[in-house]
Motif scaffolding. Structure first.
Motif, PDB file in Angstrom:
ATOM      1  N   ALA A 667       0.831  -1.208   0.000  1.00 14.25           N
ATOM      2  CA  ALA A 667       0.000   0.000   0.000  1.00 14.25           C
ATOM      3  C   ALA A 667       0.864   1.256   0.000  1.00 14.25           C
ATOM      4  N   ALA A 668       1.984   1.232   0.720  1.00 18.05           N
ATOM      5  CA  ALA A 668       2.870   2.394   0.747  1.00 18.05           C
ATOM      6  C   ALA A 668       3.477   2.657  -0.628  1.00 18.05           C
ATOM      7  N   LEU A 669       3.802   1.591  -1.361  1.00 17.23           N
ATOM      8  CA  LEU A 669       4.335   1.779  -2.709  1.00 17.23           C
ATOM      9  C   LEU A 669       3.286   2.389  -3.626  1.00 17.23           C
ATOM     10  N   ARG A 670       2.065   1.885  -3.557  1.00 17.91           N
ATOM     11  CA  ARG A 670       1.011   2.426  -4.424  1.00 17.91           C
ATOM     12  C   ARG A 670       0.730   3.892  -4.119  1.00 17.91           C
ATOM     13  N   ALA A 671       0.739   4.240  -2.842  1.00 18.79           N
ATOM     14  CA  ALA A 671       0.423   5.615  -2.434  1.00 18.79           C
ATOM     15  C   ALA A 671       1.641   6.531  -2.458  1.00 18.79           C
ATOM     16  N   ARG A 672       2.827   6.005  -2.821  1.00 24.90           N
ATOM     17  CA  ARG A 672       4.065   6.788  -2.840  1.00 24.90           C
ATOM     18  C   ARG A 672       4.320   7.436  -1.480  1.00 24.90           C
ATOM     19  N   GLU A 673       4.082   6.686  -0.421  1.00 21.66           N
ATOM     20  CA  GLU A 673       4.297   7.224   0.919  1.00 21.66           C
ATOM     21  C   GLU A 673       5.795   7.361   1.189  1.00 21.66           C
ATOM     22  N   PRO A 674       6.180   8.260   2.086  1.00 19.36           N
ATOM     23  CA  PRO A 674       7.607   8.513   2.327  1.00 19.36           C
ATOM     24  C   PRO A 674       8.296   7.326   2.980  1.00 19.36           C
ATOM     25  N   ALA A 675       9.620   7.334   2.880  1.00 25.32           N
ATOM     26  CA  ALA A 675      10.421   6.266   3.480  1.00 25.32           C
ATOM     27  C   ALA A 675      10.216   6.240   4.989  1.00 25.32           C
ATOM     28  N   GLY A 676      10.196   5.044   5.549  1.00 24.66           N
ATOM     29  CA  GLY A 676      10.084   4.881   6.990  1.00 24.66           C
ATOM     30  C   GLY A 676       8.679   4.699   7.500  1.00 24.66           C
ATOM     31  N   VAL A 677       7.662   4.845   6.630  1.00 25.94           N
ATOM     32  CA  VAL A 677       6.294   4.769   7.121  1.00 25.94           C
ATOM     33  C   VAL A 677       5.942   3.352   7.566  1.00 25.94           C
ATOM     34  N   VAL A 678       6.633   2.349   7.037  1.00 26.44           N
ATOM     35  CA  VAL A 678       6.342   0.956   7.380  1.00 26.44           C
ATOM     36  C   VAL A 678       7.209   0.478   8.539  1.00 26.44           C
ATOM     37  N   GLN A 679       8.233   1.231   8.900  1.00 30.37           N
ATOM     38  CA  GLN A 679       9.178   0.763   9.906  1.00 30.37           C
ATOM     39  C   GLN A 679       8.532   0.424  11.256  1.00 30.37           C
ATOM     40  N   PRO A 680       7.581   1.228  11.773  1.00 34.34           N
ATOM     41  CA  PRO A 680       6.964   0.835  13.054  1.00 34.34           C
ATOM     42  C   PRO A 680       6.247  -0.505  12.986  1.00 34.34           C
ATOM     43  N   ALA A 716      11.542 -14.146   9.692  1.00 38.04           N
ATOM     44  CA  ALA A 716      12.432 -13.051  10.068  1.00 38.04           C
ATOM     45  C   ALA A 716      13.271 -12.591   8.879  1.00 38.04           C
ATOM     46  N   GLY A 717      13.699 -13.519   8.057  1.00 35.25           N
ATOM     47  CA  GLY A 717      14.448 -13.141   6.858  1.00 35.25           C
ATOM     48  C   GLY A 717      13.616 -12.308   5.902  1.00 35.25           C
ATOM     49  N   LEU A 718      12.323 -12.620   5.792  1.00 32.97           N
ATOM     50  CA  LEU A 718      11.448 -11.822   4.938  1.00 32.97           C
ATOM     51  C   LEU A 718      11.297 -10.401   5.479  1.00 32.97           C
ATOM     52  N   LEU A 719      11.226 -10.275   6.796  1.00 33.58           N
ATOM     53  CA  LEU A 719      11.174  -8.933   7.382  1.00 33.58           C
ATOM     54  C   LEU A 719      12.470  -8.166   7.115  1.00 33.58           C
ATOM     55  N   ASP A 720      13.607  -8.866   7.138  1.00 35.93           N
ATOM     56  CA  ASP A 720      14.871  -8.217   6.806  1.00 35.93           C
ATOM     57  C   ASP A 720      14.849  -7.681   5.375  1.00 35.93           C
ATOM     58  N   ASP A 721      14.307  -8.474   4.451  1.00 36.18           N
ATOM     59  CA  ASP A 721      14.210  -8.021   3.064  1.00 36.18           C
ATOM     60  C   ASP A 721      13.335  -6.775   2.954  1.00 36.18           C
ATOM     61  N   LEU A 722      12.198  -6.784   3.647  1.00 37.91           N
ATOM     62  CA  LEU A 722      11.308  -5.628   3.579  1.00 37.91           C
ATOM     63  C   LEU A 722      11.950  -4.386   4.180  1.00 37.91           C
ATOM     64  N   GLU A 723      12.752  -4.563   5.226  1.00 37.36           N
ATOM     65  CA  GLU A 723      13.371  -3.409   5.860  1.00 37.36           C
ATOM     66  C   GLU A 723      14.297  -2.678   4.896  1.00 37.36           C
ATOM     67  N   GLN A 724      14.861  -3.390   3.940  1.00 35.83           N
ATOM     68  CA  GLN A 724      15.787  -2.772   3.002  1.00 35.83           C
ATOM     69  C   GLN A 724      15.079  -2.013   1.883  1.00 35.83           C
ATOM     70  N   VAL A 725      13.763  -2.183   1.748  1.00 30.04           N
ATOM     71  CA  VAL A 725      13.048  -1.491   0.675  1.00 30.04           C
ATOM     72  C   VAL A 725      13.111   0.018   0.882  1.00 30.04           C
ATOM     73  N   HIS A 726      12.940   0.470   2.125  1.00 30.17           N
ATOM     74  CA  HIS A 726      12.956   1.898   2.410  1.00 30.17           C
ATOM     75  C   HIS A 726      13.964   2.268   3.493  1.00 30.17           C
ATOM     76  N   GLY A 727      14.849   1.358   3.826  1.00 32.60           N
ATOM     77  CA  GLY A 727      15.771   1.657   4.906  1.00 32.60           C
ATOM     78  C   GLY A 727      17.061   0.908   4.753  1.00 32.60           C
ATOM     79  N   PRO A 728      17.950   1.006   5.730  1.00 30.85           N
ATOM     80  CA  PRO A 728      19.248   0.344   5.668  1.00 30.85           C
ATOM     81  C   PRO A 728      19.104  -1.151   5.905  1.00 30.85           C
ATOM     82  N   PRO A 729      20.073  -1.939   5.475  1.00 29.35           N
ATOM     83  CA  PRO A 729      20.041  -3.356   5.773  1.00 29.35           C
ATOM     84  C   PRO A 729      20.107  -3.602   7.269  1.00 29.35           C
ATOM     85  N   PRO A 730      19.407  -4.608   7.794  1.00 27.34           N
ATOM     86  CA  PRO A 730      19.397  -4.865   9.230  1.00 27.34           C
ATOM     87  C   PRO A 730      20.751  -5.329   9.726  1.00 27.34           C
ATOM     88  N   GLU A 731      20.993  -5.071  11.005  1.00 27.66           N
ATOM     89  CA  GLU A 731      22.238  -5.534  11.613  1.00 27.66           C
ATOM     90  C   GLU A 731      22.238  -7.045  11.656  1.00 27.66           C
TER      91      GLU A 731
END
Length: 731
Positions: A667-680, A716-731
């Protein structure tokens, strides 16, 4: 390293290469000699100007307009294989030239068929533009079916001369074979597996050795990227062998990180003999694969890794029943999961290698409700595989289908315009449309200025030559070879403007030897190129003008939605909460379509500072959803992923939360929402997933089920992949 949250600075401009390399010079010499030998022989020795024209343009079509790579033998073979198709297109063009409208309709059909044929593999992609010319040239007046034998004779002579030149004149050496690249990567990953086996057996190697082996494996895996491989050497056709080689690379990319994870977990989990034996079998299988994937090597077997997987799974099952050894802390349980994943990856590599060597395979044991299995293509005949590739792309969602429609429409319109306005040398209009049109309106528009500037410069030089020299064909005949050699050598290096300008001079020197010409030939060339470029721009505006950018956003969002359904279905099956309903199959197809659209997107021009999300990370999330679900379904019997209804319910809730993050990202991609909106949402899902391992997800005594860890690590690996879409790679 973490990525900056600010805009990415544009990459530094690389210095322009102003001197052609030896390969470019040799290729230009081969094309020039082949084209001029055929042209002069037919024009001045045999007095057959029609055959001379077709001999020259046949050599240019496959030597310049086409992209043929590989060794000298491979180049010559490709040219010879194209000969019957070139002859057929000349016949069709000659027959349909009777009327402008029949020629235009034929151009639409031929344009679509040739462009759409590119889905068959990279060799067809490279030949597409050249093959189009074999219809374009004869479909213009005069309508002369009686000259068809001369036309076919010229085409055959031109292509035979080009094939001979490829073999005899500075033959190109064979580039590195993709199989050799795979062998090197498999050897490097096997070295990593040896170190992982030692670490799990409490015989850890020095940190420097581990770092060196990890870097070496990453470098070897990086060499498998298609961007580092010549176009014609990429295993991208519809055949089973190329599919299997691609799957080898994919599985090696998956296995390497699992082995790195084992090395890290072994420091916290201590010795684990079962995992050590399994990882040692993984290393042995990878080494056998490295030897077997090369031409002439023995096809690898999977008996050792199969036995090790069975033994390890038996040990873990005994622990779940309370009769086997306790694997200990959670870190060791996760280490066992990583060892299983690495071994599954090595077995997959070995089986894919057997397919690439056409070795016998056991019957497909994929359950009926989970088919097609990973190696479905190994059991189907080649014609069926090709038909499925073409049929799968007969949809407006396919990049190849869209490009073929755009090409066919533009070429058909250009043929109608040239016929309706009775443009002299009208085939130049179609040639300009074909060579200048790109996959987006913006890219096509960017080619217009250099093309017109170069053509105008070339037209000015041509007009000056024709006015200054006049009717002296011998002068033009003498000048043609050096000018052609210079154009084909310098044009590709200095850019589009130089290429168009020099090619304008070349065609002028050719046509002044076929018929009397004045300075108006230069004027006709300029007008025709401008008309062809304008049609290309209009086609780009009318047919998917944004290229792949907007479609990639929409397609990626759809893939994430499909992936959400697939991961929920997978967890439902392994926990016994529900049956498979085809969600995984839909996600697999969606991932393939998104990969193709991403490939087009990366071929277009974009502002690096406004490039949007990390599309590659999003595509990888879809790929890992499918490639991670398949071994889980094969490894975990339905209803056994968690002990008891309570554990199954917890795992179901965790999967639902991860799926919701996928949908939120879509949904964030379709709406062009800013980076970080999915992080919480992502952080809450990860915390709940880790916390769930300490809850009722395991045995009644509170211990964690290994199968629960398998599923949790995948999620958990899938969440790591999603985190990189709009943010840095996970530790």
């Amino acid at each position: 390293m973490r990525r900056s949250s600010g805009p990415t600075p544009p990459p530094q401009q690389q210095p322009r290469r102003v001197r052609p390399d030896a390969s470019t010079v040799h290729r230009a010499v081969r094309v020039t000699l082949a084209a001029c030998a055929g042209f002069y022989t037919f024009r001045y020795v045999l007095d057959r100007p029609v055959a001379a024209t077709y001999a020259l343009f046949a050599a240019i079509a496959l030597g310049v307009l086409s992209r043929i790579e590989g060794s000298a033998r491979a180049r010559a073979r490709t040219v010879l294989l194209a000969l019957p198709f070139a002859g057929a297109l000349v016949c069709v063009g000659t027959a349909l030239a009777v009327h402008a409208w029949t020629a235009a309709l034929g151009m639409v059909g031929v344009g679509f068929a040739v462009a759409f044929g590119a889905v068959g593999g990279p060799r067809l992609v490279g030949l597409a533009n050249g093959l189009q010319l074999f219809y374009i040239l004869p479909c213009f007046p005069p309508y002369s079916p009686d000259t068809l034998p001369q036309r076919l004779l010229g085409v055959a002579a031109g292509l035979l001369l080009l094939a001979a030149a490829e073999l005899l004149l500075w033959p190109e050496p064979a580039p590195p074979d993709y199989r050799d690249r795979l062998s090197g990567a498999a050897t490097a990953v096997a070295d990593l597996a040896d170190l992982a086996a030692r670490a799990t057996a409490d015989r850890a190697a020095p940190a420097a050795a581990v770092t060196a082996a990890t870097d070496r494996a990453r470098a070897r895996l990086d060499e498998l990227r298609f961007s580092r491989i010549p176009l014609m050497e990429r295993p991208a056709s519809a055949g089973a062998v190329d599919r299997a080689l691609t799957h080898c690379a994919t599985a090696l990319h998956y296995t390497g990180p699992q082995l790195v994870r084992i090395l890290r977990l072994a420091r916290a989990g201590g010795p684990y003999p079962g995992a050590a034996d399994l990882t040692a079998a993984t290393a042995a299988t990878l080494r056998a694969t490295a030897a077997g994937v090369r031409r002439g090597g023995a096809a690898p077997g999977t008996a050792r890794v199969d036995g090790a997987l069975t033994a390890f799974d038996t040990e873990r099952s005994a622990h779940r029943d309370g009769s086997g050894p306790d694997p200990g802390p959670l870190a060791r349980t996760a280490l066992g999961t990583a060892a299983l994943d690495a071994a599954e990856g090595a077995r997959f590599v070995a089986r894919a290698t057997r397919v690439s060597r056409r070795a016998p395979l056991p019957p497909d044991d994929t359950p009926a409700d989970q088919r097609p299995g990973p190696f479905w293509y190994a059991y189907d005949p080649a014609p069926l595989l090709w038909w499925r590739r073409f049929r799968a792309n007969l949809t407006p969602r396919s990049v190849a289908f869209r490009n073929a429609l755009r090409t066919a429409g533009a070429l058909g319109a250009a043929r109608l315009l040239a016929g309706g306005l009775d443009l002299s040398h009208g085939f130049w209009v179609l040639l300009a449309t074909l060579t200048l049109m790109r996959t987006s309106a913006a890219d096509t528009r960017m080619t217009l200025r250099p093309a017109l500037v170069g053509t105008a410069g070339g037209a000015a030089v041509t007009a000056a030559l024709l006015l200054g020299i006049g009717e002296h064909p011998l002068v033009y005949a003498t000048a043609l070879p050096p000018v052609m050699l210079f154009a084909f050598t310098v044009g590709p290096v200095l850019g589009l403007a130089w290429g168009q300008g020099l090619f304008t001079v070349v065609v002028a020197l050719v046509f002044t030897q076929l018929a009397p010409a004045s300075w108006r030939l230069a004027e006709a060339r300029l007008v025709n190129v401008a008309a062809g470029a304008a049609i290309g721009i209009l086609a780009g505006f009318c047919a998917w003008p944004r290229g792949g950018a907007q479609d990639l956003r929409r397609r990626t969002a759809g893939m994430l939605d499909d992936s959400a359904g697939a991961l929920r279905e997978t967890v439902a099956v392994v926990t016994g909460a529900g049956p498979a309903t085809g969600a995984l199959h839909r996600a697999r197809r969606s991932a393939l379509l998104t990969e193709a659209m991403y490939a087009q997107y990366r071929s277009e021009r974009h502002d690096p500072a406004a490039d949007g999300p990390n599309w590659q990370a999003a595509v990888r999330a879809g790929q890992h959803t499918v490639h991670g679900a398949e071994p889980l379904l094969a490894r975990i019997p339905p209803g056994t992923a968690a002990a008891g209804p309570g554990g199954a319910a917890v795992l179901e809730r965790r999967a639902a939360e991860v799926a919701e993050v996928f949908r939120r990202q879509a949904a964030a991609l379709r709406a062009r929402e800013p980076a970080g909106v999915v992080q919480p949402d992502l952080a809450r899902a990860r915390a709940a997933l880790v916390g769930g391992l300490d809850g009722p997800g395991g045995r009644p005594d509170g211990e964690v089920s290994p199968h629960t860890v398998d599923v949790a690590v995948w999620l958990a690996g899938l969440l790591d992949d999603l985190e990189q879409v709009h943010g840095p790679p996970p530790e």
